[in-house]
Write a protein that holds these residues in place. Sequence first.
Motif, PDB file in Angstrom:
ATOM      1  N   TYR B  51      35.542  55.460  30.221  1.00 36.84           N
ATOM      2  CA  TYR B  51      36.159  55.563  31.551  1.00 36.84           C
ATOM      3  C   TYR B  51      37.302  56.540  31.308  1.00 36.84           C
ATOM      4  CZ  TYR B  51      38.730  53.585  35.648  1.00 36.84           C
ATOM      5  OH  TYR B  51      39.396  53.368  36.834  1.00 36.84           O
ATOM      6  N   MET B  54      41.104  56.484  32.651  1.00 36.21           N
ATOM      7  CA  MET B  54      41.865  55.341  32.164  1.00 36.21           C
ATOM      8  C   MET B  54      42.067  55.426  30.645  1.00 36.21           C
ATOM      9  SD  MET B  54      41.112  51.270  32.548  1.00 36.21           S
ATOM     10  CE  MET B  54      42.074  50.075  31.592  1.00 36.21           C
ATOM     11  N   TRP B 121      32.762  52.508  25.051  1.00 30.94           N
ATOM     12  CA  TRP B 121      31.640  51.631  24.674  1.00 30.94           C
ATOM     13  C   TRP B 121      30.679  52.456  23.840  1.00 30.94           C
ATOM     14  CZ3 TRP B 121      33.721  52.457  29.471  1.00 30.94           C
ATOM     15  CH2 TRP B 121      34.507  51.410  29.962  1.00 30.94           C
ATOM     16  N   ARG B 141      43.908  40.112  29.316  1.00 30.77           N
ATOM     17  CA  ARG B 141      44.442  40.306  30.662  1.00 30.77           C
ATOM     18  C   ARG B 141      45.941  40.152  30.639  1.00 30.77           C
ATOM     19  NH1 ARG B 141      40.316  36.619  34.171  1.00 30.77           N
ATOM     20  NH2 ARG B 141      38.496  37.801  33.477  1.00 30.77           N
ATOM     21  N   PRO B 142      46.606  40.875  31.526  1.00 34.92           N
ATOM     22  CA  PRO B 142      48.051  40.640  31.626  1.00 34.92           C
ATOM     23  C   PRO B 142      48.274  39.193  32.049  1.00 34.92           C
ATOM     24  CG  PRO B 142      47.271  42.100  33.384  1.00 34.92           C
ATOM     25  CD  PRO B 142      46.114  41.867  32.485  1.00 34.92           C
ATOM     26  N   GLU B 144      49.523  36.323  34.213  1.00 33.55           N
ATOM     27  CA  GLU B 144      49.844  36.320  35.651  1.00 33.55           C
ATOM     28  C   GLU B 144      50.983  35.362  35.944  1.00 33.55           C
ATOM     29  OE1 GLU B 144      46.322  35.705  37.895  1.00 33.55           O
ATOM     30  OE2 GLU B 144      45.351  37.469  37.048  1.00 33.55           O
TER      31      GLU B 144
ATOM     32  N   ALA C  54      36.382  41.563  32.715  1.00 32.41           N
ATOM     33  CA  ALA C  54      37.660  42.276  32.642  1.00 32.41           C
ATOM     34  C   ALA C  54      37.655  43.337  33.735  1.00 32.41           C
ATOM     35  CB  ALA C  54      37.829  42.927  31.274  1.00 32.41           C
ATOM     36  N   ALA C  56      39.910  46.607  35.615  1.00 36.87           N
ATOM     37  CA  ALA C  56      41.056  47.520  35.686  1.00 36.87           C
ATOM     38  C   ALA C  56      41.236  47.939  37.130  1.00 36.87           C
ATOM     39  CB  ALA C  56      40.834  48.735  34.795  1.00 36.87           C
ATOM     40  N   ARG C  59      43.142  51.845  37.094  1.00 35.24           N
ATOM     41  CA  ARG C  59      43.238  52.233  35.663  1.00 35.24           C
ATOM     42  C   ARG C  59      44.193  51.392  34.829  1.00 35.24           C
ATOM     43  NH1 ARG C  59      43.137  58.714  37.204  1.00 35.24           N
ATOM     44  NH2 ARG C  59      41.261  58.503  38.466  1.00 35.24           N
ATOM     45  N   THR C  60      44.521  50.215  35.320  1.00 34.21           N
ATOM     46  CA  THR C  60      45.341  49.280  34.548  1.00 34.21           C
ATOM     47  C   THR C  60      44.659  47.911  34.557  1.00 34.21           C
ATOM     48  OG1 THR C  60      47.349  50.451  35.218  1.00 34.21           O
ATOM     49  CG2 THR C  60      47.622  48.199  34.399  1.00 34.21           C
ATOM     50  N   TYR C  61      44.604  47.270  33.383  1.00 28.09           N
ATOM     51  CA  TYR C  61      44.019  45.932  33.344  1.00 28.09           C
ATOM     52  C   TYR C  61      44.823  44.984  34.215  1.00 28.09           C
ATOM     53  CZ  TYR C  61      41.355  47.549  29.279  1.00 28.09           C
ATOM     54  OH  TYR C  61      40.517  48.239  28.442  1.00 28.09           O
ATOM     55  N   VAL C  62      44.123  44.158  35.002  1.00 24.20           N
ATOM     56  CA  VAL C  62      44.811  43.175  35.854  1.00 24.20           C
ATOM     57  C   VAL C  62      44.131  41.823  35.712  1.00 24.20           C
ATOM     58  CG1 VAL C  62      45.600  44.838  37.586  1.00 24.20           C
ATOM     59  CG2 VAL C  62      43.341  43.747  37.839  1.00 24.20           C
ATOM     60  N   GLY C  63      44.828  40.791  36.169  1.00 25.63           N
ATOM     61  CA  GLY C  63      44.259  39.450  36.215  1.00 25.63           C
ATOM     62  C   GLY C  63      43.424  39.270  37.468  1.00 25.63           C
ATOM     63  N   GLU C  64      42.750  38.136  37.541  1.00 21.36           N
ATOM     64  CA  GLU C  64      41.812  37.877  38.645  1.00 21.36           C
ATOM     65  C   GLU C  64      42.503  37.699  39.980  1.00 21.36           C
ATOM     66  OE1 GLU C  64      39.574  34.374  36.999  1.00 21.36           O
ATOM     67  OE2 GLU C  64      37.979  35.852  37.356  1.00 21.36           O
ATOM     68  N   ALA C  66      44.968  39.458  41.180  1.00 23.34           N
ATOM     69  CA  ALA C  66      45.578  40.668  41.754  1.00 23.34           C
ATOM     70  C   ALA C  66      44.949  40.967  43.113  1.00 23.34           C
ATOM     71  CB  ALA C  66      45.377  41.840  40.797  1.00 23.34           C
ATOM     72  N   GLU C  73      40.760  51.695  43.136  1.00 26.75           N
ATOM     73  CA  GLU C  73      39.669  51.942  42.194  1.00 26.75           C
ATOM     74  C   GLU C  73      39.585  50.697  41.316  1.00 26.75           C
ATOM     75  OE1 GLU C  73      39.550  56.005  40.465  1.00 26.75           O
ATOM     76  OE2 GLU C  73      39.583  54.998  38.513  1.00 26.75           O
ATOM     77  N   ALA C  75      37.591  48.888  38.383  1.00 25.44           N
ATOM     78  CA  ALA C  75      36.586  49.141  37.342  1.00 25.44           C
ATOM     79  C   ALA C  75      36.187  47.852  36.649  1.00 25.44           C
ATOM     80  CB  ALA C  75      37.132  50.134  36.332  1.00 25.44           C
ATOM     81  N   ILE C  77      34.955  46.308  33.455  1.00 25.96           N
ATOM     82  CA  ILE C  77      35.102  46.765  32.057  1.00 25.96           C
ATOM     83  C   ILE C  77      34.364  45.813  31.112  1.00 25.96           C
ATOM     84  CG2 ILE C  77      36.775  47.304  30.242  1.00 25.96           C
ATOM     85  CD1 ILE C  77      37.343  49.101  32.532  1.00 25.96           C
TER      86      ILE C  77
END
Lengths: 148, 148, 83, 83
Positions: B51, B54, B121, B141-142, B144, C54, C56, C59-64, C66, C73, C75, C77
């Motif tokens: 990707y 990113m 990947w 994951r960040p 929350e 997972a 993004a 382009r940033t990883y986030v929790g469910e 969000a 966008e 994604a 992952i």
Amino acid sequence: MHARITADPIDPAAVLGRVGSERDGAALLFVGVVRNHDEGRAVAGMRYDTYEEMAADVLEAIAREAAERGTGADVAVVHRYGELSVGDVSVAIAVASPHRAESFDASRYVIEEIKKRLPVWKKERYVGGEAQWKDGVVPARPVEAEGS
Amino acid sequence: MHARITADPIDPAAVLGRVGSERDGAALLFVGVVRNHDEGRAVAGMRYDTYEEMAADVLEAIAREAAERGTGADVAVVHRYGELSVGDVSVAIAVASPHRAESFDASRYVIEEIKKRLPVWKKERYVGGEAQWKDGVVPARPVEAEGS
Amino acid sequence: MTISVRALFFAAYRDVVGSKEMRVDLPAGTTVSGLVSHLRGLGDPYSALPASPAIALNRTYVGESATLGDGDEVAFIPPVAGG
Amino acid sequence: MTISVRALFFAAYRDVVGSKEMRVDLPAGTTVSGLVSHLRGLGDPYSALPASPAIALNRTYVGESATLGDGDEVAFIPPVAGG
């Protein structure tokens, strides 16, 4: 496996070129360089003295030990002696292995053992003209048999 | 600091050439290579998907984090994508620092973080023609906020 | 009110879904997990996506949990395998 | 009976002694520590050598109780600083 102590300039890329095969997924090249400062003093250069015949043996033993750690690695190491200037390469260590952990482990082993037991000494030349032998490490003695 | 994700072949020596100054006594180059075997199977090559937008951000963040560890290191990292053959370089990481410990630490940090969170990947092509996606790592994951 | 997001699929997830990108219209306030549920509820092939991938967001990883916004966008992952 | 050994001095020890090598004649059966004591007993500059330096006998590190033989190469090894 390749180990050499030399007065000639070291080409790190050539040392890296000595290791690796199609089974290897990782290669690691460590390069030691004369830096322009040490413990707060401006350094102009460094003279490396060595006990050449013994250093060749010790360097080879270190490389062999590193290669035999873990599941095996391919190791090449070249250490320089003589008069070096800031930016000159004093040592290059190349390692290749199937997985990265072995390369990091073997590379670190080689440089740490060099510091502990390779018969090499360095005299630091400071900007201004003074020079002195750098503090070193007392090599470990073999354990002696009781009463011998 | 330099971080790039690219479809072009990687020249590890050029990546190493991007780091280091007269204050640095150590430089470390890690090279990841497509190897000819994986978990007992003969490998013919590897396709790296990414990707890209990113991945560029993540790679730069990793390089920055590595550079800011300890007392500071100079970091350059290039990761490739596309179709690779056995022996092709998939990633090169160069680090330089005043002392060796920081270079080893920063180099290891970059490769371990790449494995944990870079959106890349790989589809392994085996000798004989079969191909499959390699098992990967679920990115963390960040955390929350409560109740958000 | 309705928002529109771009869902992106990579690697194994792209193989599952059969496309690299789709546009999805959702009620405002939909979260990441709401989008995933929505897609899985569309049936084959989307039902084969994992319940908790997972993600993004821009382009940033986030929790469910969000919350998505118009034009985002998003994604999907798969487990990553770089290096 | 007497043996003869070559004592080698490097780096800071060479600076102390003022030479890189000397021939030393010793009684058979002398140990490494016996050689060191003998040299230090010669007075200036040898008395400035440490009482218990690292020693390599024929290019291998040995302990103080190692016995010397005729023709041995005995190196006085200051703290090393390679890399």
